[in-house]
Motif scaffolding. Structure first.
Motif, short mmCIF file in Angstrom:
data_model
loop_
_atom_site.label_atom_id
_atom_site.label_comp_id
_atom_site.label_asym_id
_atom_site.label_seq_id
_atom_site.Cartn_x
_atom_site.Cartn_y
_atom_site.Cartn_z
N ARG A 67 0.76 -1.29 -0.03
CA ARG A 67 0.06 -0.09 0.12
C ARG A 67 0.95 1.26 0.03
N GLU A 75 0.91 3.91 -3.20
CA GLU A 75 0.78 5.44 -2.72
C GLU A 75 1.81 6.20 -3.35
N GLY A 91 -5.88 0.87 -3.97
CA GLY A 91 -4.76 1.07 -2.72
C GLY A 91 -3.82 0.11 -3.00
N LEU A 92 -3.86 -1.15 -3.81
CA LEU A 92 -3.04 -2.01 -3.65
C LEU A 92 -2.15 -2.03 -5.31
#
Length: 462
Positions: free
Chosen positions: A201, A205, A232-233
């Motif tokens: 993650r 990001e 998010g992954l």
């Protein structure tokens, strides 16, 4: 997750240390040799094949095979310099070919500079916490005065402590420098199945802060792909389940196997309907598909499936001509021969007619949106026959495969009005019409049909 450029792409996979003929061991003293420049000779072939993305295996300084990193900040001297890699990626980009590199972050080699410091400084090393499981109360199997965690028992591959802030900073700064210097479009994360989702993650990001469309592919040999990919992954995973199903269903004359995997993954209620898979029939870690298939004639239908099933297709460089190669006594080098030019690779291949087939399939996939964006619905499955449709918006594509050595006649149920016609994209001009809610198809041996409404390819191309 928003739609990515990679979902429309066709990848070629190159393992550069092998393809460019690098020495098997790095002496860390020799001047750089710009072997990566050989890849410039491949660009025209990649475009002719229809490939518009390249997954380029490990390129940074390592001890041997590239996955035993010694320094993330240097291009491997056996392949060249930063300028060599930057020139190659720029040449690929100039021809519309995106580039993703290998990100090997689970472990490093024993020549990694921080591990060398640990060996020299012992408990006083500023880097002792950079590695997982360091314990000075026992020795490692390789004779160090401390033990440490390794990748699956291979102690030449030292596991990093990815929870350590300084380790993350080092890796993320390396990625930033790769984007700045080489303008890469994404990463394939080695052994992503063994990486902590919290690290993934944070990495995702960070990478998306550099470029919103930076693509992250994770190596997933087993397990639930949703553990490492999704919102998010990571953006995608290597589809080893279907890799196995593709070849073994042909070898066993049991297309029920691959049909089961496709339905389980992408059918109604499928586990991965909202997840992108990276599909392949071989790569640098497994036997070449021409060596795996018992019947060479199955090369055509297996690639027809590869380019029409949900997900992103990839071809391992050289396999488009049926190059053979099988691991021998744990040695991967037979899978990774030197291929300095496309002409050299073509002479090694035993199936020169396969490359034009792949180019034809890539063209069809590019011009038919349902093959890139459509859902999946199984229409028929038998031991050597498989048919499915790929609906997308108001359109659909119907695919039928005949893996048998004799012609086949299939009756497929379709939800379309009588008289509606579908044109065979593999045999332009041949139209089959719906009658009584069914399509009657004659399939040639070891081949198939890709059916779309006449004109729909051009009308809805993107």
């Amino acid at each position: 997750m928003s739609r990515s450029w990679a979902q429309d792409a066709f990848f070629t996979h190159i393992y550069p240390l092998g393809q460019c003929g690098a020495e098997p061991l790095n002496d860390f003293r020799s001047p750089p040799i710009p072997r990566l420049d050989q890849l410039r000779d491949w660009i025209g072939h990649l475009r002719a094949l229809g490939s518009d993305a390249l997954y380029l295996g490990p390129v940074f300084e390592s001890s041997s095979h590239g996955y035993d990193t010694a320094d993330y900040r240097l291009v491997d001297r056996r392949l060249g310099t930063d300028d060599t890699l930057a020139g190659v990626t720029a040449a690929l980009h100039d021809e519309g070919i995106r580039v993703i590199l290998d990100g090997v972050f689970h472990h490093v080699g024993r020549d990694f500079w921080a591990f060398r410091d640990l060996q020299q400084q012992g408990e006083q090393s500023a880097y002792r916490d950079w590695f997982s499981g360091v314990n000075f109360s026992q020795r490692s199997p390789l004779g160090d005065p401390f033990s440490y965690d390794a990748w699956e028992g291979h102690f030449d591959l030292v596991k990093l402590n990815l929870g350590h802030p300084a380790v993350r900073d080092h890796l993320f700064n390396a990625i930033r420098s790769w984007v700045d210097r080489f303008a890469i479009d994404g990463l394939r994360l080695d052994v992503a199945y063994a990486l902590d989702p919290g690290f993934l993650r944070a990495l995702a990001e960070f990478c998306r802060s550099l470029h919103p469309d930076f693509w992250l592919l994770g190596e997933a040999i087993h397990g639930d792909y949703r553990r490492i990919a999704g919102p998010g992954l990571l953006d995608a995973v290597t589809n080893y389940e279907c890799y196995k199903g593709l070849y073994s269903s042909h070898n066993d004359r049991n297309l029920f196997e691959i049909a089961h995997s496709l339905d389980r993954q992408f059918g109604d209620g499928g586990l991965y309907r909202n997840l992108t898979t990276y599909n392949f029939v071989d790569n640098h870690d497994v036997d070449r598909i021409a060596s795996t298939l018992r019947e060479p004639a199955h090369l055509d239908p297996i690639h027809l499936l590869l380019f029409t099933m949900p997900g992103v297709p990839a071809v391992y460089s050289g396999s488009e001509w049926g190059i053979e190669g099988a691991r021998a006594n744990g040695d991967d080098r037979p899978l990774r021969p030197p291929l300095p030019t496309p002409e050299a690779a073509r002479t090694l291949g035993r199936h020169p007619d396969l490359a034009p087939v792949i180019a034809q399939l890539a063209t069809i996939r590019r011009r038919l949106p349902p093959l890139r964006q459509g859902s999946y619905r199984q229409l028929l499955v038998a031991s050597e026959h498989l048919a499915f449709e790929r609906p997308f918006q108001e359109d659909r594509v119907i695919v039928a495969i005949n893996a048998a050595g004799s012609p086949a006649s299939l009756e497929l149920p379709v939800s379309a009005p009588d008289g509606e016609g579908f044109e065979d994209q593999l045999d332009p001009g041949k139209v089959v019409s719906v009658l009584g809610g069914r399509l009657s198809l004659d399939l040639p041996p070891r081949w198939g049909r890709i059916l779309a409404r006449p004109g729909s390819a051009l009308a809805s191309s993107s």
